[in-house]
Design a protein around this motif. Structure first.
Motif, PDB file in Angstrom:
ATOM      1  N   THR A  82      21.387  -6.393  -6.263  1.00 36.16           N
ATOM      2  CA  THR A  82      22.066  -5.103  -6.111  1.00 36.16           C
ATOM      3  C   THR A  82      23.062  -4.849  -7.232  1.00 36.16           C
ATOM      4  OG1 THR A  82      21.860  -5.254  -3.703  1.00 36.16           O
ATOM      5  CG2 THR A  82      23.452  -3.680  -4.568  1.00 36.16           C
ATOM      6  N   ASP A  85      21.235  -3.804 -10.276  1.00 38.45           N
ATOM      7  CA  ASP A  85      20.674  -2.465 -10.145  1.00 38.45           C
ATOM      8  C   ASP A  85      21.743  -1.408 -10.408  1.00 38.45           C
ATOM      9  OD1 ASP A  85      18.139  -3.383  -9.547  1.00 38.45           O
ATOM     10  OD2 ASP A  85      18.532  -3.465  -7.399  1.00 38.45           O
ATOM     11  N   PRO A  94      15.108   3.072  -8.285  1.00 43.42           N
ATOM     12  CA  PRO A  94      14.294   2.972  -7.062  1.00 43.42           C
ATOM     13  C   PRO A  94      14.779   1.885  -6.108  1.00 43.42           C
ATOM     14  CG  PRO A  94      12.902   3.196  -8.990  1.00 43.42           C
ATOM     15  CD  PRO A  94      14.288   2.950  -9.492  1.00 43.42           C
ATOM     16  N   ASN A  95      15.248   0.765  -6.638  1.00 42.55           N
ATOM     17  CA  ASN A  95      15.740  -0.313  -5.777  1.00 42.55           C
ATOM     18  C   ASN A  95      16.964   0.121  -4.995  1.00 42.55           C
ATOM     19  OD1 ASN A  95      13.741  -2.026  -6.741  1.00 42.55           O
ATOM     20  ND2 ASN A  95      15.025  -2.845  -8.368  1.00 42.55           N
ATOM     21  N   LEU A 143      17.748   3.243  -4.216  1.00 34.06           N
ATOM     22  CA  LEU A 143      17.358   4.261  -3.270  1.00 34.06           C
ATOM     23  C   LEU A 143      16.701   3.650  -2.026  1.00 34.06           C
ATOM     24  CD1 LEU A 143      15.907   7.004  -5.667  1.00 34.06           C
ATOM     25  CD2 LEU A 143      18.063   7.064  -4.389  1.00 34.06           C
ATOM     26  N   SER A 144      15.866   2.633  -2.239  1.00 39.16           N
ATOM     27  CA  SER A 144      15.235   1.964  -1.102  1.00 39.16           C
ATOM     28  C   SER A 144      16.256   1.204  -0.271  1.00 39.16           C
ATOM     29  CB  SER A 144      14.142   0.999  -1.599  1.00 39.16           C
ATOM     30  OG  SER A 144      14.712  -0.019  -2.415  1.00 39.16           O
ATOM     31  N   LEU A 145      17.279   0.661  -0.935  1.00 36.29           N
ATOM     32  CA  LEU A 145      18.345  -0.041  -0.231  1.00 36.29           C
ATOM     33  C   LEU A 145      19.137   0.923   0.631  1.00 36.29           C
ATOM     34  CD1 LEU A 145      19.902  -2.717   0.165  1.00 36.29           C
ATOM     35  CD2 LEU A 145      21.353  -2.036  -1.761  1.00 36.29           C
ATOM     36  N   ARG A 146      19.360   2.138   0.117  1.00 36.21           N
ATOM     37  CA  ARG A 146      20.120   3.139   0.856  1.00 36.21           C
ATOM     38  C   ARG A 146      19.353   3.589   2.080  1.00 36.21           C
ATOM     39  NH1 ARG A 146      22.520   8.820  -1.668  1.00 36.21           N
ATOM     40  NH2 ARG A 146      23.543   9.526   0.253  1.00 36.21           N
ATOM     41  N   ARG A 147      18.011   3.747   1.948  1.00 38.52           N
ATOM     42  CA  ARG A 147      17.206   4.193   3.096  1.00 38.52           C
ATOM     43  C   ARG A 147      17.195   3.154   4.202  1.00 38.52           C
ATOM     44  NH1 ARG A 147      13.269   5.215  -0.985  1.00 38.52           N
ATOM     45  NH2 ARG A 147      13.357   7.364  -1.766  1.00 38.52           N
ATOM     46  N   SER A 148      17.210   1.877   3.792  1.00 36.33           N
ATOM     47  CA  SER A 148      17.170   0.811   4.801  1.00 36.33           C
ATOM     48  C   SER A 148      18.512   0.665   5.498  1.00 36.33           C
ATOM     49  CB  SER A 148      16.788  -0.513   4.145  1.00 36.33           C
ATOM     50  OG  SER A 148      17.729  -0.878   3.147  1.00 36.33           O
TER      51      SER A 148
END
Length: 213
Positions: A70, A73, A205-206, A208-213
């Protein structure tokens, strides 16, 4: 501590600094356009990042947990935006009427500091170079030896910086740069934008995917 470990740490720091990348291109432009002193200030600021990433690499090699993704990123997004800004500035630069350098960095020390600390590739490159040269003796490494390894690595960074400063300050390099400055600046700008796109492509993208999870 064996001499092979000391030599390995020195050579790893040397290779890490001399590997061409965005910082090398920026140093070339600053040194050839503004002189060795400005280049030295840039490298002095960049040294902070060299020490940080090599420290994390040595800690990981010795046995600590590898730093999570993180952080890198976040740095990747910041670095991508910063490199994009530098690239766009280079593409817009115009030759000076007084014959001065097209791209003038007013605070090369700060530019080097930001470059060194925000480079998301600093850690993996440092980890790869130090691992390659220390892997054969990594089992014998302990945290008590970390200060000595860092001191030897710092020496390697300084020697590499002196080599780079000698190259960019050479008369033939400066004359070539000034003769073809417009083309070099434009190509460097495109490369910086390419580096920026790559950094954002891998980092955003990493997050953004972390935020969605």
């Amino acid at each position: 501590m064996t001499s092979s470990l000391l030599v390995g740490a020195f050579l790893a720091a040397l290779a890490y600094t001399l590997i061409p990348g965005p910082a090398f291109l920026q140093l070339l432009g600053i040194g050839a356009g503004q002189g060795r002193q400005a280049g030295a200030f840039f490298m002095g600021g960049h040294l902070a990042g060299d020490v940080l990433w090599s420290s994390l690499a040595l800690i990981a090699i010795i046995g600590a947990k590898t730093v999570g993704t993180t952080l890198f990123d976040i740095l990747g997004v910041f670095c991508g935006l910063y490199l994009g800004w530098i690239g766009w500035s280079a593409l817009k630069a115009r030759p000076k009427e007084n014959g001065g350098s097209m791209m003038t960095v007013e605070r090369p020390l700060r530019r080097g500091l930001i470059f060194g600390l925000t480079n998301p590739k600093g850690y993996p490159v440092a980890l790869a170079t130090f691992t390659a040269l220390l892997a054969s003796s990594s089992d014998a490494l302990e945290f008590s030896e970390l200060p000595i390894l860092l001191a030897v690595s710092l020496l390697g960074f300084l020697v590499a910086d002196l080599v780079l400063l000698g190259v960019i300050g050479a008369g033939v390099v400066r004359r070539f740069y000034r003769r073809h400055e417009t083309i070099i600046v434009r190509l460097s700008g495109l490369l910086f934008i390419g580096f920026a796109v790559q950094a954002l492509w891998h980092s955003a993208p990493n997050l953004l995917s972390l935020r969605r999870s």
